[in-house]
Design a protein around this motif. Sequence first.
Motif, mmCIF file in Angstrom:
data_model
loop_
_atom_site.group_PDB
_atom_site.id
_atom_site.type_symbol
_atom_site.label_atom_id
_atom_site.label_comp_id
_atom_site.label_asym_id
_atom_site.label_seq_id
_atom_site.Cartn_x
_atom_site.Cartn_y
_atom_site.Cartn_z
ATOM 1 N N PHE A 122 0.834 -1.206 0.000
ATOM 2 C CA PHE A 122 0.000 0.000 0.000
ATOM 3 C C PHE A 122 0.873 1.261 0.000
ATOM 4 C CE2 PHE A 122 -2.428 3.385 2.047
ATOM 5 C CZ PHE A 122 -3.569 3.394 1.262
ATOM 6 N N ASP A 123 1.907 1.276 0.836
ATOM 7 C CA ASP A 123 2.794 2.444 0.899
ATOM 8 C C ASP A 123 3.558 2.663 -0.399
ATOM 9 O OD1 ASP A 123 2.028 3.196 3.394
ATOM 10 O OD2 ASP A 123 3.739 2.311 4.429
ATOM 11 N N TYR A 124 3.816 1.611 -1.126
ATOM 12 C CA TYR A 124 4.504 1.753 -2.406
ATOM 13 C C TYR A 124 3.619 2.491 -3.415
ATOM 14 C CZ TYR A 124 6.731 0.622 -6.815
ATOM 15 O OH TYR A 124 7.312 0.717 -8.048
ATOM 16 N N PHE A 125 2.339 2.100 -3.466
ATOM 17 C CA PHE A 125 1.437 2.711 -4.432
ATOM 18 C C PHE A 125 0.865 4.048 -3.961
ATOM 19 C CE2 PHE A 125 1.249 -1.759 -5.822
ATOM 20 C CZ PHE A 125 1.623 -1.558 -7.145
ATOM 21 N N TYR A 126 0.748 4.222 -2.649
ATOM 22 C CA TYR A 126 0.223 5.471 -2.079
ATOM 23 C C TYR A 126 1.199 5.978 -1.019
ATOM 24 C CZ TYR A 126 -4.066 3.974 -4.325
ATOM 25 O OH TYR A 126 -4.983 3.572 -5.237
ATOM 26 N N PRO A 127 2.248 6.680 -1.447
ATOM 27 C CA PRO A 127 3.248 7.128 -0.473
ATOM 28 C C PRO A 127 2.658 8.087 0.562
ATOM 29 C CG PRO A 127 3.782 7.885 -2.707
ATOM 30 C CD PRO A 127 2.532 7.086 -2.793
ATOM 31 N N ARG A 128 3.306 8.133 1.694
ATOM 32 C CA ARG A 128 2.852 8.982 2.797
ATOM 33 C C ARG A 128 2.917 10.458 2.399
ATOM 34 N NH1 ARG A 128 1.187 5.568 7.104
ATOM 35 N NH2 ARG A 128 2.180 3.623 6.640
ATOM 36 N N ARG A 129 2.038 11.236 2.960
ATOM 37 C CA ARG A 129 1.997 12.665 2.696
ATOM 38 C C ARG A 129 2.713 13.432 3.798
ATOM 39 N NH1 ARG A 129 0.250 10.099 -0.973
ATOM 40 N NH2 ARG A 129 -1.600 10.442 -2.170
ATOM 41 N N LYS A 130 2.883 14.727 3.574
ATOM 42 C CA LYS A 130 3.500 15.584 4.592
ATOM 43 C C LYS A 130 2.538 15.762 5.763
ATOM 44 C CE LYS A 130 6.347 18.274 1.481
ATOM 45 N NZ LYS A 130 6.650 19.620 0.976
ATOM 46 N N LEU A 131 3.107 16.020 6.940
ATOM 47 C CA LEU A 131 2.296 16.267 8.123
ATOM 48 C C LEU A 131 1.598 17.619 8.009
ATOM 49 C CD1 LEU A 131 4.697 15.077 10.943
ATOM 50 C CD2 LEU A 131 2.600 13.966 10.200
ATOM 51 N N PRO A 132 0.371 17.736 8.506
ATOM 52 C CA PRO A 132 -0.302 19.036 8.495
ATOM 53 C C PRO A 132 0.371 20.000 9.477
ATOM 54 C CG PRO A 132 -1.696 17.355 9.495
ATOM 55 C CD PRO A 132 -0.464 16.672 9.000
ATOM 56 N N GLN A 133 0.195 21.276 9.236
ATOM 57 C CA GLN A 133 0.822 22.297 10.078
ATOM 58 C C GLN A 133 0.111 22.465 11.415
ATOM 59 O OE1 GLN A 133 3.675 23.925 9.446
ATOM 60 N NE2 GLN A 133 3.870 22.638 7.625
ATOM 61 N N SER A 134 -1.188 22.227 11.449
ATOM 62 C CA SER A 134 -1.954 22.441 12.687
ATOM 63 C C SER A 134 -2.045 21.158 13.507
ATOM 64 C CB SER A 134 -3.358 22.937 12.357
ATOM 65 O OG SER A 134 -4.041 21.951 11.610
ATOM 66 N N ILE A 135 -2.144 21.338 14.816
ATOM 67 C CA ILE A 135 -2.311 20.213 15.744
ATOM 68 C C ILE A 135 -3.752 20.254 16.240
ATOM 69 C CG2 ILE A 135 -1.581 19.225 17.934
ATOM 70 C CD1 ILE A 135 1.134 20.560 17.479
ATOM 71 N N PRO A 136 -4.477 19.153 16.119
ATOM 72 C CA PRO A 136 -5.877 19.168 16.576
ATOM 73 C C PRO A 136 -5.974 19.150 18.097
ATOM 74 C CG PRO A 136 -5.275 16.984 15.843
ATOM 75 C CD PRO A 136 -4.094 17.877 15.565
ATOM 76 N N SER A 137 -7.135 19.513 18.593
ATOM 77 C CA SER A 137 -7.363 19.462 20.038
ATOM 78 C C SER A 137 -7.463 18.008 20.490
ATOM 79 C CB SER A 137 -8.650 20.204 20.395
ATOM 80 O OG SER A 137 -9.764 19.504 19.883
ATOM 81 N N VAL A 138 -7.364 17.812 21.785
ATOM 82 C CA VAL A 138 -7.457 16.463 22.354
ATOM 83 C C VAL A 138 -8.818 15.849 22.029
ATOM 84 C CG1 VAL A 138 -7.496 15.134 24.503
ATOM 85 C CG2 VAL A 138 -5.804 16.937 24.184
ATOM 86 N N GLY A 139 -9.877 16.665 22.118
ATOM 87 C CA GLY A 139 -11.220 16.172 21.822
ATOM 88 C C GLY A 139 -11.357 15.681 20.392
ATOM 89 N N VAL A 140 -10.762 16.409 19.449
ATOM 90 C CA VAL A 140 -10.824 16.007 18.043
ATOM 91 C C VAL A 140 -10.077 14.692 17.845
ATOM 92 C CG1 VAL A 140 -10.061 16.621 15.711
ATOM 93 C CG2 VAL A 140 -11.169 18.336 17.145
ATOM 94 N N VAL A 141 -8.913 14.556 18.472
ATOM 95 C CA VAL A 141 -8.134 13.322 18.346
ATOM 96 C C VAL A 141 -8.912 12.147 18.931
ATOM 97 C CG1 VAL A 141 -6.037 12.129 19.083
ATOM 98 C CG2 VAL A 141 -5.894 14.478 18.273
#
Length: 159
Positions: free
Chosen positions: A47-66
């Motif tokens: 799966f990782d070969y065909f769909y490589p990982r993306r960059k991390l988002p700049q924002s950090i979600p709140s604990v509730g969202v996680v």
Amino acid sequence: PNSHYWLIPEARGVHKRHGRSWLQCIYHISAESYLQFAYYYAPILVFDYFYPRRKLPQSIPSVGVVVLQVACMLATYDFCFFWCHLLMHRNRTLYRQFHQKHHLAGSKYPMNHWHTILLSFGQQWTNVTCSIFTVNSLKFATLGAYRYHPLARLIYNIV
């Protein structure tokens, strides 16, 4: 010999009942562990070969969202796995080819509790496919507009 049972306490007496030394019992478990490792990570690598990982988002979600995202992923995985597991039990071919191994624990394998959790190649692929679907389900449901945050995905994979 009794001093070696601290490695795997369940091996106590197994070597006598099945004519194996304690070292053969440990080797048997280790070989199965390596196979399970390969079964689990092979589909992830594909799966990782065909769909490589993306960059991390700049924002950090709140604990509730996680927490909400992890709960949604766990519910999605359970829903997906339930139907796949039910299908393996209802379809005789799938049962024999993929699922039967883990039901033979008591009769075929001496370390029955260990072999109950061992999965065949097809089952490992099913589990990983359900998990890959789960972590991408929000992206599928919103046509790519939203994705689960990588932190929530990490916690989901740990849980």
